[in-house]
Design a protein around this motif. Structure first.
Motif, PDB file in Angstrom:
ATOM      1  N   ALA A 156       0.835  -1.209   0.000  1.00 21.00           N
ATOM      2  CA  ALA A 156       0.000   0.000   0.000  1.00 21.00           C
ATOM      3  C   ALA A 156       0.867   1.256   0.000  1.00 21.00           C
ATOM      4  CB  ALA A 156      -0.941  -0.011   1.195  1.00 21.00           C
ATOM      5  N   ALA A 157       1.953   1.238   0.765  1.00 13.51           N
ATOM      6  CA  ALA A 157       2.847   2.395   0.835  1.00 13.51           C
ATOM      7  C   ALA A 157       3.530   2.632  -0.509  1.00 13.51           C
ATOM      8  CB  ALA A 157       3.893   2.186   1.935  1.00 13.51           C
ATOM      9  N   ILE A 158       3.963   1.562  -1.153  1.00 13.16           N
ATOM     10  CA  ILE A 158       4.603   1.687  -2.463  1.00 13.16           C
ATOM     11  C   ILE A 158       3.609   2.246  -3.471  1.00 13.16           C
ATOM     12  CG2 ILE A 158       5.628   0.438  -4.404  1.00 13.16           C
ATOM     13  CD1 ILE A 158       6.703  -1.568  -2.254  1.00 13.16           C
ATOM     14  N   ARG A 159       2.411   1.698  -3.474  1.00  9.51           N
ATOM     15  CA  ARG A 159       1.395   2.149  -4.440  1.00  9.51           C
ATOM     16  C   ARG A 159       1.074   3.624  -4.238  1.00  9.51           C
ATOM     17  NH1 ARG A 159      -4.252   2.664  -5.153  1.00  9.51           N
ATOM     18  NH2 ARG A 159      -4.758   2.375  -7.348  1.00  9.51           N
ATOM     19  N   THR A 160       0.877   4.034  -2.998  1.00  9.87           N
ATOM     20  CA  THR A 160       0.553   5.430  -2.709  1.00  9.87           C
ATOM     21  C   THR A 160       1.683   6.355  -3.138  1.00  9.87           C
ATOM     22  OG1 THR A 160      -0.852   4.770  -0.858  1.00  9.87           O
ATOM     23  CG2 THR A 160      -0.053   7.043  -0.875  1.00  9.87           C
ATOM     24  N   ALA A 161       2.923   5.974  -2.829  1.00  9.72           N
ATOM     25  CA  ALA A 161       4.071   6.835  -3.133  1.00  9.72           C
ATOM     26  C   ALA A 161       4.424   6.846  -4.618  1.00  9.72           C
ATOM     27  CB  ALA A 161       5.281   6.394  -2.320  1.00  9.72           C
ATOM     28  N   ALA A 162       4.161   5.754  -5.328  1.00 12.46           N
ATOM     29  CA  ALA A 162       4.614   5.633  -6.717  1.00 12.46           C
ATOM     30  C   ALA A 162       3.570   6.072  -7.738  1.00 12.46           C
ATOM     31  CB  ALA A 162       5.035   4.194  -7.008  1.00 12.46           C
ATOM     32  N   THR A 163       2.332   6.229  -7.318  1.00  9.11           N
ATOM     33  CA  THR A 163       1.287   6.508  -8.302  1.00  9.11           C
ATOM     34  C   THR A 163       1.319   7.951  -8.794  1.00  9.11           C
ATOM     35  OG1 THR A 163      -1.043   6.183  -8.806  1.00  9.11           O
ATOM     36  CG2 THR A 163      -0.552   7.126  -6.680  1.00  9.11           C
TER      37      THR A 163
END
Length: 112
Positions: free
Chosen positions: A75-82
């Protein structure tokens, strides 16, 4: 344990790293890679000539995490990378059978 492989845009690396650090993820391996998915590359101009770039520059992150941290890390990766644009990347999660810290011989979650 889980192994998360994230393919992201290069300029999002610092944001993703900060988000994972905030979660307590202490290590990752980062590699510059090239590839394409549905995007299939893009056109660029160089010295007045148009050419097609079929492999797009990306960053690949490999992050080993305990089972209980995998969903939060994703979830953290998705939020930061989107960015909301085509080519934001992909996340892959694999079962990690074993991990060992070479220096101490620690195994499992302690090795992470």
């Amino acid at each position: 344990m889980k192994l998360i492989i994230a393919i992201i845009k290069p300029y999002k690396l610092d944001e993703v790293k900060a988000a994972l650090t905030d979660l307590g993820v202490t290590g990752m391996t980062v590699t510059e890679v090239k590839g394409h998915g549905r995007q299939k590359g893009h056109k660029e101009m160089y010295r007045g000539a148009e050419y097609f770039v079929d492999f797009v520059a990306k960053m690949q992150l490999m992050i080993a995490v305990p089972d209980g941290l995998a969903d939060e890390a994703m979830a953290a990766i998705r939020t930061a990378a989107t960015t909301g644009e085509i080519g934001d990347g992909k996340l892959f999660v694999l079962e990690l059978a074993e991990a060992m810290r070479i220096r101490t011989g620690e195994t499992g979650d302690e090795a992470l």
